[in-house]
Design an enzyme around this catalytic site. Structure first.
Site, short mmCIF file in Angstrom:
data_model
loop_
_atom_site.label_atom_id
_atom_site.label_comp_id
_atom_site.label_asym_id
_atom_site.label_seq_id
_atom_site.Cartn_x
_atom_site.Cartn_y
_atom_site.Cartn_z
CG ASP A 468 -9.30 3.40 -6.82
OD1 ASP A 468 -8.26 4.40 -6.82
OD2 ASP A 468 -8.93 2.39 -6.55
CG ASP A 793 -4.96 2.35 -4.84
OD1 ASP A 793 -4.31 2.57 -5.63
OD2 ASP A 793 -5.69 1.77 -5.06
#
Length: 1174
Positions: A468, A793
């Protein structure tokens, strides 16, 4: 809390209710049955029984706004009546159970039997002294004194078995304890936001009581059951309870039931807690699962159990709840739970970790070799003895001599078992366990909280990291650095006086109201530190902008409290914007909106000018603005956010559910550029990753220009390289065919060059990870690590080989799906994890290099010694000392080597690289040659060199000879110095490098040396040792030191010349496994998953596995499929991979070294010759 089962909870609570019935307006039973209803039924029931949720709050003596008063007596009373919010964990295995499990090891059982037979026979004296003439083949008669000492050998073997069992059991026990400690650490860190006495506080999940008002928001894992009081746009994923994957929309009038263990996927709100712990929905299921078996056993006992005892166990639970408060984790951690889905999911996830696969394979290979060698040893000894006694010396078999002969046979059997014991590296499971446990403990210091042990080792093989951006590569402290307000692009924060007053007021209101009220900026904790940002970081950045404009957002919020907001469209990954509607004093409505600028600007038709008037904003104005304002901001690595508003008339009231019409025709107030600075240590960490052969890819929701700018700052991409930066849409267009299905070969064209994936949705991330993992584009399967913090996620974290969740910014859902939690949210901690992972792999290779040298030498010495002199020069007890004790220590010494930066200078090993490389094989065989040469020299001419009596051909029970003691001592000295050689496995010259950084290693080497002196000088009969003189000791140590010199000689020989050396423990791409074994593996996966929860990962169950595999192989040998498999195999392996696969059961890659043609089955005997040795 050990013996506390859930039924105690119930009995206790039921009794309380009868006495406290009047305290609260509803009993636990009523609330429990209410929570079992769903949807409209529940609404009807609430209406009929209570009136509404407000009424329930009144009955529970709590206020929907103020929460509970939070006084200790009140909380205590609630805990007593409604129970506490934890589920008593299952009892851990007791030490004795673990001892019993360790005793199941086949080798140990064989040893025990041998020892018991040996003991029994030593106490059995045949009648009469006629045994004189039985078997004098072995020379002189024995003294009376020594006949008595015959039991010592058996006893010593038993003692060493007990040692091993205790060490193993203790190891498992401490591992279990550590695992539980880790579990409770994770749980104590789990906090939840509740309102008490009007203050919003965070309390540990275990402290939540019935009647608490909990604040729930996107990404939360609900810790208890409750009723929805107020909130907006709340959507819940209830799949962990119902198995339905659709998100359920919650509202006060349609479906107010919020259940523990479910995930908030969208929105926010408040709930009143109605059931906790074992009474909540998850708790009830846990109870059915966890206590199912125990309940049965205890039913009869429970009948007799009086109230008093139940009471005491309740108070016991209280004292201990702090320590082990097993929170409501979602059902995933329950055994079974949604077992069917789990089986499907698991088939992928629990692919054996690389190391485990290789080790299991190696253990099988070694085990087969050992079995063959020991069988041959026993057969040769027995044949030699019988031929010599009955054929050569023509002795008749006398009945009174039978016990003596049996005693000889037992001695041969013990020698055989000793060979087997020495061949199988017992220390291996221990080394793996120690290495992993040590690493996990140390990784805690490096901010890695490892949730699944094998993740730590898989990390060493990682070839790709999908990271990320926000919070991992950057600091996650958002600050507004540029703004476009009233037709002016300010490159730094403008002076408030330069902005029109009306525009400024609109701006402050839009930011203060249209953001979560839980987001705040608090004064810094220490002098001179930065203000603390609490809540959503982007919103914090905007609030910070308000403060920088010398305005205040608090008064605006207190004027328009959360309850008065008319409607909220919360932020989600589809909308990529957030909007809040408020009612103005004149009954009309105003909606404030904020979101990604390219999305919100598309919906704007007006913009505020410098004078604060709205003017028309046409598409071509928008394109110009994108070019002049947004792209330059994005190229500076800024995230652009547009703030806008829209007014609606009071009548007719707009249809708020028709989002497309509502979120349109906005008026743009301003566009701000928010910077999230790159963490200072990230570029260096990424450079290390790239040097170590790991590709870092950035997957972010930001726009492509911002993403590219940050990627350049981090060093993920270097200008002038050939790489791809794609947006989610473009990525999807490229990987899907005409029908819209994803095609693997299309992904294969993209991923090798892809470095940045911007504006990506959670599914894109999952698709990318899956695509890289499933790719056959490279010869090695890619091992992918993923970092994530958001609920969305979850799927990608689960799919990845190693999932890293953020400890600070991460949601509960992300943590639950992850393998490792980064407690400081920092990318450089991932590099540490890679280092530790590689270190585990290397530690085990070091240990193997040491262990296998010992094994090869000991097996050959025992084997040849037994065949030539009818007696192994190394006695059973000595072998056990070398094998079990020294190896246990060696595994401690070599498995605790701290990692060094040099580990990051090489490429990852990958799945097909053998565990024992050519260099290691060279070292093992090289040292074995040195040791064997010296031992055989000592065995056959030692007595002449030292002028002592020969120890060969000594009769049964004869006293220990100096000759054999010297051999044993030299052997141990060589191992000790070879342990230092084993510290390096890549052929380095300096074996002492960094030796003092590892105090454990130094202590163990010196300690083993000291014990060896004691054994030789005072070991006497049990260890078959006779004390040595100083000069003899000097020679032993001198020969041992020769190992270090010899190590340098071996290092000089280039490995590339030694083409004939075989590697061992390699995992081939598609291992051909017989059907039955596949089924066995499925079985194993399930247990493994279950065991994982206990932290009881016994690395592989020693010989038990080998035994089953050999059986499998043998069944196939008899069938026709075996020949087919062999033919297939030979075509696969005819290149350089001489893998002793399952098709040739007893031929191991060591067989060439062991130079005993008998160990090759006829089917495979032709195979090595075809290889051709250069």
């Amino acid at each position: 809390m050990g013996d506390m089962t859930n039924s105690d909870f119930y009995s206790k609570n039921q009794r309380n209710e009868s006495s406290h019935g009047g305290e609260f307006g509803c009993t636990m039973e009523e609330l429990r049955s209410l929570m079992e209803l769903r949807g409209t039924e529940a609404v009807v029931k609430i209406k009929e029984t209570y009136g509404d949720t407000e009424a329930i709050c009144r009955r529970l003596k709590t206020s929907p706004v103020e929460g509970l008063p939070g006084t200790a007596p009140d909380l205590e009373k609630r805990k007593q009546i409604f129970g506490q919010n934890f589920i008593p964990p299952k009892k851990p295995k007791t030490f004795l159970q673990l001892v019993w499990e360790a005793l199941q090891d086949v080798t140990l059982i064989i040893l025990e039997i041998a020892a018991i037979i040996s003991l029994g026979l030593s106490f059995y004296h045949p009648p009469g002294e006629s045994n004189e003439g039985c078997a004098t083949a072995q020379g002189g008669a024995e003294d009376e004194g020594e006949a008595e000492a015959g039991w010592i050998e058996g006893a010593a073997i038993l003692l060493s078995v007990i040692c091993v069992v205790l060490v193993t059991a203790f190891n498992d026990w401490s591992k279990e304890k550590q695992f539980r400690g880790l579990q409770s650490r994770i749980e104590q860190e789990q906090k939840f936001t509740v309102v008490r006495a009007g203050q919003v506080v965070q309390i540990p999940v275990a402290e939540i009581v019935v009647g608490d008002i909990a604040q729930i928001k996107y990404g939360d894992l609900l810790p208890a059951d409750g009723l929805f009081i107020q909130g907006n746009d709340l959507k819940i994923d209830e799949s962990s309870l119902t198995g339905e994957s659709d998100q359920v929309r919650k509202s006060v009038d349609k479906d107010p039931m919020l259940l523990s263990g479910t995930h908030v996927m969208e929105g926010s709100g408040r709930m009143v807690v109605t059931a906790v712990g074992v009474n909540s929905q998850t708790g009830i299921i846990f109870t059915l699962l966890g206590a199912g078996g125990e309940e049965e056993e205890k039913k009869d006992k429970k009948g007799k159990m009086q109230d008093g005892s139940a009471d005491s166990s309740q108070s016991k639970a209280k004292q201990q709840d702090g320590a082990a408060a097993m929170e409501m984790q979602p059902l995933k951690s329950a055994e079974g739970g949604d077992a069917d889905d789990k089986k499907k999911a698991n088939m992928h996830k629990k692919e054996k970790s690389v190391l485990q696969g290789k080790l299991t394979k190696l253990a099988v290979q070694i085990g087969k070799a050992g079995l063959v060698m020991s069988a041959i040893t026993v057969i040769i000894l027995v044949l030699y003895f019988t031929v010599d006694t009955f054929v050569v010396n023509k002795k008749p078999w006398l009945t009174e001599c039978t016990p003596v002969y049996v005693q000889y046979f037992v001695k041969f059997f013990i020698i055989g078992v000793t060979v087997l014991v020495v061949a199988v590296p017992e220390g291996l499971p221990l080394a793996v366990t120690i290495s992993l446990a040590y690493s996990v403990k140390k990784m805690m210091k490096d901010n890695n909280l490892v949730r699944h042990l094998d993740a730590c080792e898989t990390m060493g093989n990682a070839t790709a990291i999908c990271s990320d951006k926000t919070g991992t590569l950057t600091t996650n402290r958002m600050t507004v650095v540029q703004a476009y307000v009233g037709d002016v692009h300010y490159k730094e924060i403008p002076d408030p006086s330069s902005i029109n007053a009306k525009t400024l007021e609109l701006l402050v209101n839009a930011i203060a109201i249209n953001s979560a009220y839980t987001t705040k900026i608090l004064p810094p904790e220490k002098e001179g530190a930065l203000p603390r940002q609490v809540g959503n970081k982007t919103e914090c950045g905007l609030l910070g902008f308000v403060l920088d404009l010398r305005q205040d957002y608090e008064p605006v919020r207190s004027q328009m409290p959360e309850e008065k907001l008319y409607k909220v469209y919360t932020f989600n990954s589809v909308r990529k914007s957030m909007s809040t509607v408020i009612k103005m004093p004149d009954e009309s409505f105003r909606m404030y909106s904020k979101g990604a600028s390219e999305i919100v600007l598309k919906k704007c038709c007006k913009i505020l000018s410098g004078a604060g008037e709205a003017r028309v904003f046409r598409p071509r104005d928008r394109d110009e603005m994108v070019k002049k304002v947004i792209e330059p901001m994005a190229c500076d690595g800024l995230r652009t956010i547009c703030v806008a508003y829209r007014d609606f008339p009071s009548s007719p009231e707009p249809d708020w559910d028709n989002e497309n019409d509502i979120l349109n025709e906005l008026t743009c107030i301003c566009v701000v550029g928010i910077e999230d600075p790159v963490r200072p240590e990230v570029p260096e960490a990424i450079r290390k990753c790239q040097r170590a052969g790991i590709t870092v890819r950035m997957v972010t929701g930001d726009n492509i220009n911002t993403a590219r700018a940050i990627a350049i700052k981090c060093g993920i991409i270097h200008p002038g390289e050939d790489f791809l930066c794609l947006e989610g849409k473009e990525f999807n267009r490229r990987i899907r065919n005409e029908k819209g299905e994803i095609e693997q070969e299309r992904i294969d064209k993209i991923w090798p060059k892809l470095r940045v994936l911007a504006r990506s949705s959670p599914t894109d991330k999952h698709t990318l990870v899956k695509g890289i993992i499933d790719s056959t584009h490279t010869e090695q399967r890619q091992v992918v690590a993923v970092t994530g913090d958001g609920t969305n996620d979850g799927p990608a974290l689960k799919k990845a080989d190693v999932g890293f969740a953020m400890g600070i910014a991460g949601t509960d859902v992300a943590k639950e799906a992850s393998d490792i939690i980064l407690t400081d949210d920092n990318f450089s901690s991932i590099v540490k994890a890679v280092m530790w992972g590689r270190n585990v792999y290397d530690s085990i290779s070091k240990f193997l290099q040491f262990q296998l040298t010992v094994n090869v030498v000991a097996v050959i010495v025992a084997f040849t010694g037994a065949c030539i002199t009818q007696d192994s020069p190394l006695k059973a007890v000595q072998m056990l000392w070398v094998n079990l004790i020294m190896d246990t220590f060696a595994s401690l010494a070599l498995a605790t080597e701290p990692p060094t930066e040099t580990l990051l200078l090489r490429k990852p090993y990958g799945r097909n690289k053998p565990l024992i490389s050519r260099t290691m094989m060279k070292n093992i065989l090289g040292h074995a040659v040195y040791q064997l040469t010296l031992i055989f020299t000592l065995l056959f001419v030692g007595e002449k060199m030292f002028q002592i009596d020969s120890g060969r051909n000594a009769p049964l029970h004869s006293p220990p000879s100096e000759h054999y003691t010297i051999i044993f001592n030299t052997f141990v000295m060589m191992q000790l110095f070879n342990e230092i050689n084993a510290r390096k496995i890549h052929g380095e010259r300096n074996v002492f490098d960094g030796i003092f950084r590892n105090p454990i290693f130094c202590t163990i080497v010196l300690g083993t040396f000291a014990i060896q002196i004691v054994i030789v000088q005072f070991g006497g009969k049990p260890f078959s040792c006779s004390p040595l003189q100083l000069d003899q000791w000097m020679w032993c140590i001198f020969i041992g030191l020769g190992e270090l010199v010899w190590g340098q000689v071996i290092a000089t020989i280039p490995t590339s010349r030694l083409k004939f050396l075989k590697e061992a423990g390699r995992l081939t791409q598609k291992e051909e496994i017989p059907e039955e074994e596949l089924n066995e593996d499925v079985e194993e996966i399930d247990h493994a998953e279950r065991e994982l929860r206990r932290g009881q990962i016994l690395w592989f169950r020693g010989l038990n596995r080998i035994q089953t595999q050999i059986e499998v192989v043998n069944t196939f040998k008899s069938g026709a499929s075996f020949q087919g498999a062999l033919r297939r195999q030979s075509s696969v392996t005819s290149q350089s991979q001489d893998v002793a696969s399952l098709s040739s059961p007893s031929r191991v890659s060591l067989s060439n070294a062991l130079s005993s043609p008998t160990s090759l089955p006829p089917a495979a005997a032709g195979h090595p010759r075809r290889e051709g040795v250069p």
